[in-house]
Design an enzyme around this catalytic site. Structure first.
Site, PDB file in Angstrom:
ATOM      1  N   SER A   7      21.214   0.373  -0.551  1.00  0.00           N
ATOM      2  CA  SER A   7      20.845  -0.211  -1.865  1.00  0.00           C
ATOM      3  C   SER A   7      22.179  -1.207  -2.374  1.00  0.00           C
ATOM      4  O   SER A   7      23.304  -0.655  -1.946  1.00  0.00           O
ATOM      5  CB  SER A   7      20.496   0.940  -2.900  1.00  0.00           C
ATOM      6  OG  SER A   7      20.922  -0.271  -4.214  1.00  0.00           O
ATOM      7  N   HIS A  30      17.874  -2.485   0.275  1.00  0.00           N
ATOM      8  CA  HIS A  30      16.973  -1.868  -0.282  1.00  0.00           C
ATOM      9  C   HIS A  30      17.638  -3.127  -1.709  1.00  0.00           C
ATOM     10  O   HIS A  30      18.940  -3.136  -1.863  1.00  0.00           O
ATOM     11  CB  HIS A  30      17.411  -0.826  -1.146  1.00  0.00           C
ATOM     12  CG  HIS A  30      16.550   0.288  -2.099  1.00  0.00           C
ATOM     13  ND1 HIS A  30      15.048   0.755  -2.037  1.00  0.00           N
ATOM     14  CD2 HIS A  30      17.129   0.831  -3.035  1.00  0.00           C
ATOM     15  CE1 HIS A  30      15.012   0.765  -2.934  1.00  0.00           C
ATOM     16  NE2 HIS A  30      15.553   0.812  -3.928  1.00  0.00           N
ATOM     17  N   ASP A  32      17.642  -2.710  -5.662  1.00  0.00           N
ATOM     18  CA  ASP A  32      16.906  -2.444  -7.762  1.00  0.00           C
ATOM     19  C   ASP A  32      17.617  -4.123  -8.182  1.00  0.00           C
ATOM     20  O   ASP A  32      18.373  -4.503  -8.712  1.00  0.00           O
ATOM     21  CB  ASP A  32      17.855  -1.598  -7.914  1.00  0.00           C
ATOM     22  CG  ASP A  32      18.580  -0.010  -6.778  1.00  0.00           C
ATOM     23  OD1 ASP A  32      17.234   0.076  -6.384  1.00  0.00           O
ATOM     24  OD2 ASP A  32      19.301  -0.110  -6.175  1.00  0.00           O
ATOM     25  N   MET A  34      16.402  -4.522 -12.305  1.00  0.00           N
ATOM     26  CA  MET A  34      16.558  -3.626 -13.741  1.00  0.00           C
ATOM     27  C   MET A  34      15.963  -4.864 -14.413  1.00  0.00           C
ATOM     28  O   MET A  34      16.987  -5.902 -14.333  1.00  0.00           O
ATOM     29  CB  MET A  34      17.477  -3.185 -13.411  1.00  0.00           C
ATOM     30  CG  MET A  34      17.902  -1.785 -12.332  1.00  0.00           C
ATOM     31  SD  MET A  34      19.365  -1.148 -13.303  1.00  0.00           S
ATOM     32  CE  MET A  34      19.672  -0.465 -10.834  1.00  0.00           C
ATOM     33  N   HIS A  63      12.519  -3.194  -5.264  1.00  0.00           N
ATOM     34  CA  HIS A  63      12.189  -1.592  -5.945  1.00  0.00           C
ATOM     35  C   HIS A  63      12.194  -2.730  -7.326  1.00  0.00           C
ATOM     36  O   HIS A  63      13.076  -2.553  -8.124  1.00  0.00           O
ATOM     37  CB  HIS A  63      12.889  -0.721  -5.944  1.00  0.00           C
ATOM     38  CG  HIS A  63      13.176   0.375  -7.047  1.00  0.00           C
ATOM     39  ND1 HIS A  63      14.017   1.686  -7.372  1.00  0.00           N
ATOM     40  CD2 HIS A  63      12.118   1.144  -7.907  1.00  0.00           C
ATOM     41  CE1 HIS A  63      13.455   2.218  -8.470  1.00  0.00           C
ATOM     42  NE2 HIS A  63      12.598   1.490  -8.344  1.00  0.00           N
ATOM     43  N   MET A  65      12.443  -2.427 -11.515  1.00  0.00           N
ATOM     44  CA  MET A  65      12.629  -0.849 -12.268  1.00  0.00           C
ATOM     45  C   MET A  65      12.274  -1.829 -13.988  1.00  0.00           C
ATOM     46  O   MET A  65      13.126  -2.563 -14.643  1.00  0.00           O
ATOM     47  CB  MET A  65      14.084   0.135 -12.542  1.00  0.00           C
ATOM     48  CG  MET A  65      14.047   0.750 -11.622  1.00  0.00           C
ATOM     49  SD  MET A  65      16.152   1.365 -10.989  1.00  0.00           S
ATOM     50  CE  MET A  65      16.133   0.655  -9.618  1.00  0.00           C
ATOM     51  N   MET A 136      11.857   9.311  -6.916  1.00  0.00           N
ATOM     52  CA  MET A 136      13.743   8.698  -7.568  1.00  0.00           C
ATOM     53  C   MET A 136      13.786  10.221  -7.683  1.00  0.00           C
ATOM     54  O   MET A 136      13.272  11.112  -8.596  1.00  0.00           O
ATOM     55  CB  MET A 136      13.494   8.355  -9.574  1.00  0.00           C
ATOM     56  CG  MET A 136      13.114   7.135  -9.272  1.00  0.00           C
ATOM     57  SD  MET A 136      13.945   5.881  -7.785  1.00  0.00           S
ATOM     58  CE  MET A 136      15.542   5.868  -8.447  1.00  0.00           C
ATOM     59  N   ASP A 174      15.137   7.783  -3.685  1.00  0.00           N
ATOM     60  CA  ASP A 174      15.901   7.272  -4.022  1.00  0.00           C
ATOM     61  C   ASP A 174      16.275   8.093  -4.941  1.00  0.00           C
ATOM     62  O   ASP A 174      16.150   8.236  -5.807  1.00  0.00           O
ATOM     63  CB  ASP A 174      15.544   5.971  -4.237  1.00  0.00           C
ATOM     64  CG  ASP A 174      16.923   4.530  -4.709  1.00  0.00           C
ATOM     65  OD1 ASP A 174      18.303   5.398  -5.223  1.00  0.00           O
ATOM     66  OD2 ASP A 174      16.429   4.098  -5.127  1.00  0.00           O
TER      67      ASP A 174
END
Length: 214
Positions: A7, A30, A32, A34, A63, A65, A136, A174
């Site tokens: 990540s 990866h 992330d 957000m 990913h 979020m 998760m 993750d």
């Protein structure tokens, strides 16, 4: 073979291209994303995904979020994402199915993500459209949290359903993954391991990736 997806949330954002190149022996990058709404943190978005795409030949595992991801999945695909996963908690079932169809329509792999409090059954309406399911093992939103071992029954149940249906769907984990917890999640059916600080804080990053892969 177990795949490793470091990540970049744990990378040095001032030297992101350098730190992405440092994980060249991994399987995925990866990413992330957000939005400060679905989770209480803000990270990176579409322009950064587009900027890092030329920096690596590895697939970008993005990913999301974010709230109501159906609004943005096509843009993330066009920016260079290869895999896009959306949270089942982030929208209605109808919109989540639509988001998965949009991702697949872009020729990318689509997937769903389950927060710790979300039962395995929540993935069932989506499984047949998924190339990945992400479980998760920490609360999404921040890195460096402790691994939640009580998620293992959920992981094992999802593994069983994927195998029973004969799906081409990777099971990813993750949160709190290190050389010890990696063995636990693999024993319970995980095939892709997301690791942030365990990789980027290692003195020997390629060595740590090999260790996690087992």
């Amino acid at each position: 073979m177990i795949k490793i997806a470091p990540s970049i949330l744990s990378a040095d954002f001032a030297n992101l291209e350098r730190d992405i190149r440092r994980i060249s022996t991994a399987d995925y990058v990866h990413v992330d994303v957000m939005d400060g709404l679905f989770v209480p943190n803000i990270t990176i978005g579409i322009p950064v995904v587009a900027a890092i795409r030329p920096a690596t030949d590895l697939p970008l595992d993005v990913h999301l979020m974010i709230d109501r991801p159906v609004r943005y999945v096509e843009q993330f695909c066009r920016a260079g994402a290869d895999i896009v996963t959306v949270h089942v908690e982030a929208d209605s079932q109808e919109n989540t199915l639509r988001a998965l169809d949009i991702i697949r329509g872009q020729g990318k792999r689509a997937g769903v993500v389950l927060k710790p409090a979300t039962p395995a059954q929540a993935a069932l309406p989506f499984l047949d459209r998924c190339g990945m399911v992400l479980v998760m093992t920490v609360e999404p939103g921040f890195g460096g949290q402790s691994f939640m071992a009580d998620m293992m029954p959920k992981l094992a149940q999802l593994r069983a359903w994927i195998d029973q249906r004969g799906l081409d769907c990777e099971l990813e984990v993750d949160g709190g993954i290190d050389p010890v917890t990696a063995r636990t999640v693999v024993e319970n059916g995980a095939a892709v391991l997301v690791a942030g600080s365990a990789v980027y804080q290692a003195a020997d990053i390629p060595g740590r990736i090999r260790e996690l892969r087992g």
